[in-house]
Design an enzyme around this catalytic site. Structure first.
Site, PDB file in Angstrom:
ATOM      1  N   GLU A  29       0.846  -1.209   0.000  1.00  0.00           N
ATOM      2  CA  GLU A  29       0.000   0.000   0.000  1.00  0.00           C
ATOM      3  C   GLU A  29       0.874   1.250   0.000  1.00  0.00           C
ATOM      4  O   GLU A  29       2.096   1.183   0.202  1.00  0.00           O
ATOM      5  CB  GLU A  29      -0.915   0.000   1.226  1.00  0.00           C
ATOM      6  CG  GLU A  29      -0.151   0.003   2.542  1.00  0.00           C
ATOM      7  CD  GLU A  29      -0.902   0.704   3.668  1.00  0.00           C
ATOM      8  OE1 GLU A  29      -1.447   1.796   3.440  1.00  0.00           O
ATOM      9  OE2 GLU A  29      -0.910   0.151   4.777  1.00  0.00           O
ATOM     10  N   LYS A 163      -3.745  -1.799  14.147  1.00  0.00           N
ATOM     11  CA  LYS A 163      -2.936  -0.789  14.835  1.00  0.00           C
ATOM     12  C   LYS A 163      -3.396  -0.658  16.283  1.00  0.00           C
ATOM     13  O   LYS A 163      -4.589  -0.624  16.559  1.00  0.00           O
ATOM     14  CB  LYS A 163      -3.025   0.542  14.104  1.00  0.00           C
ATOM     15  CG  LYS A 163      -2.007   0.584  12.974  1.00  0.00           C
ATOM     16  CD  LYS A 163      -1.942   1.926  12.347  1.00  0.00           C
ATOM     17  CE  LYS A 163      -3.202   2.215  11.615  1.00  0.00           C
ATOM     18  NZ  LYS A 163      -3.171   1.858  10.201  1.00  0.00           N
TER      19      LYS A 163
HETATM   20  N1  PSU Z   1      -0.490   0.763   8.664  1.00  0.00           N
HETATM   21  C1  PSU Z   1       0.546   1.537   9.036  1.00  0.00           C
HETATM   22  N2  PSU Z   1       0.465   2.883   8.800  1.00  0.00           N
HETATM   23  C2  PSU Z   1      -0.635   3.422   8.156  1.00  0.00           C
HETATM   24  C3  PSU Z   1      -1.715   2.595   7.761  1.00  0.00           C
HETATM   25  C4  PSU Z   1      -1.581   1.268   8.057  1.00  0.00           C
HETATM   26  O1  PSU Z   1       1.539   1.026   9.582  1.00  0.00           O
HETATM   27  O2  PSU Z   1      -0.644   4.619   7.914  1.00  0.00           O
HETATM   28  C5  PSU Z   1      -2.913   3.143   7.019  1.00  0.00           C
HETATM   29  C6  PSU Z   1      -3.457   2.030   6.135  1.00  0.00           C
HETATM   30  O3  PSU Z   1      -3.447   2.505   4.814  1.00  0.00           O
HETATM   31  C7  PSU Z   1      -4.858   1.771   6.623  1.00  0.00           C
HETATM   32  C8  PSU Z   1      -5.233   3.133   7.083  1.00  0.00           C
HETATM   33  O4  PSU Z   1      -5.685   1.260   5.607  1.00  0.00           O
HETATM   34  O5  PSU Z   1      -4.044   3.583   7.762  1.00  0.00           O
HETATM   35  C9  PSU Z   1      -6.454   3.070   7.979  1.00  0.00           C
HETATM   36  O6  PSU Z   1      -7.045   4.322   8.042  1.00  0.00           O
HETATM   37  P1  PSU Z   1      -8.535   4.496   8.599  1.00  0.00           P
HETATM   38  O7  PSU Z   1      -8.441   4.070  10.032  1.00  0.00           O
HETATM   39  O8  PSU Z   1      -8.848   5.981   8.426  1.00  0.00           O
HETATM   40  O9  PSU Z   1      -9.404   3.605   7.753  1.00  0.00           O
END
Ligand code: PSU
Ligand code: MN
Length: 315
Positions: A29, A163
């Site tokens: 990603e 996370k």
């Molecule tokens: N994992 C990481 N750092 C990030 C992300 C994931 O180590 O920045 C990103 C991914 O792209 C994930 C997004 O899909 O954060 C999730 O964001 P939200 O909670 O707004 O859906």
């Protein structure tokens, strides 16, 4: 090179060749590059993760939308431009077609990267941590689109768990409700991103890339759609223990609340806040865990490319 796609789509030469010749490919990603880590650590991470995948015998396909074109595999200049950019969109399922239709530049989240990977015929994807259910979701309904994507798009997502800034028990419940397998690699306890421990038992455990490949092939054979989440604990030498992380996460969540941070900005804000509280240590751990996930994802992609062992019932 753009093929006969009904929308602007371009493969890097390396990825095109791998897909044409049946070589294992691992999707990566780009939101982690633009919104997850600061410059220049983000570029260093992106490049070294690609190299690790090549060393393991697979081909990396970093995914992003650049001026309205969906790229599967980025040339190095594109990676550098994206890592430096301050205004790339954070593109999830809701915004992917918007970015393409409107000629925008955007970095794909786990959800959007899964969609692009599945379209391209890539079965495995490595990231850091997926999005999930945020604390207080019972009030603000902040649940990442990543969870819905795992339920419907057939890609194996290799992460270090959800996370740790998230409500992990609620995230697990949603995944269970949606029928998404959560498999911890080589441990009984689910990891929590920067930490090897979460205090939660993993729903499933597997100990080799071959077993993971066999599990996913069996799901496909049984026509059980959707993806699966692999949780790969960060190496011990690089983890930040759970007790210490909990203090930092609590502080960052309080700051986010007092500043009224909401929506798409929440995850990037919390990651940046924890980076500053830990004086950069969280970033080193984050880079280490993404590398660790890239290695496992490449091993899974290699295992998936091997012929399936036939299995039959015992009489
Ligand atoms: N994992 C990481 N750092 C990030 C992300 C994931 O180590 O920045 C990103 C991914 O792209 C994930 C997004 O899909 O954060 C999730 O964001 P939200 O909670 O707004 O859906
Ligand atoms: Mn959200």
């Amino acid at each position: 090179m753009t093929n006969a796609s009904p929308f602007p789509l371009s493969y890097s030469a390396e990825v095109r060749d791998a897909l044409d010749t049946g070589k294992p490919v691992v999707a990566l990603e780009s939101t982690i590059i633009t919104h997850g880590m600061p410059w220049p650590g983000n570029l260093e991470m992106a490049r070294s993760v690609e190299d690790i995948i090549r060393q393991q015998g697979a081909v990396p396909a970093t995914i992003a939308v650049i001026e309205g074109c969906l790229h599967i595999g980025l040339e190095d200049e594109m990676l550098v431009a994206l890592a430096k950019s301050k205004d790339a969109m954070k593109v999830s399922r809701a915004d992917l077609a918007f970015a393409v239709a409107m000629g925008k530049t955007g970095a794909t989240t786990v959800a959007a990267t899964m969609i692009a990977a599945a379209n391209a015929g890539i079965d495995v994807f490595a990231t850091g941590g997926i999005g999930g259910v945020h604390h207080g979701a019972e009030n603000d309904f902040d649940i990442s689109a990543d969870l819905g994507e795992l339920a419907c798009t057939p890609v194996i997502v290799v992460s270090a768990g959800a996370k740790a800034i998230l409500d992990i028990p609620k995230t697990l419940e949603v995944l269970e409700t949606k029928g998404v397998p959560v498999v911890t690699f080589g441990a009984a306890e689910l990891p929590a991103f920067w930490s090897r421990q979460s205090g939660l038992e993993s729903p499933l455990r597997l100990d080799s890339a071959e077993e993971i490949a066999r599990f996913q092939k069996t799901r496909e054979a049984m026509k059980i759609g959707g993806g699966m989440l692999i949780a790969n604990p960060v190496p011990e030498a690089e983890e930040i223990p759970r007790a210490e992380m909990q203090t930092h996460i609590h502080a960052a969540l309080e700051t986010a609340k007092s500043r009224g941070i909401t929506g798409k900005a929440v995850t990037p804000f919390l990651l940046a806040e924890i980076f500053s509280i830990t004086q950069g240590r969280s970033l080193s751990t984050n880079i280490a865990l993404v590398k660790n996930n890239a290695r496992l994802a490449a091993d899974i992609a290699v295992a998936l490319a091997l012929p399936t062992l036939s299995m039959s019932c015992l009489d």
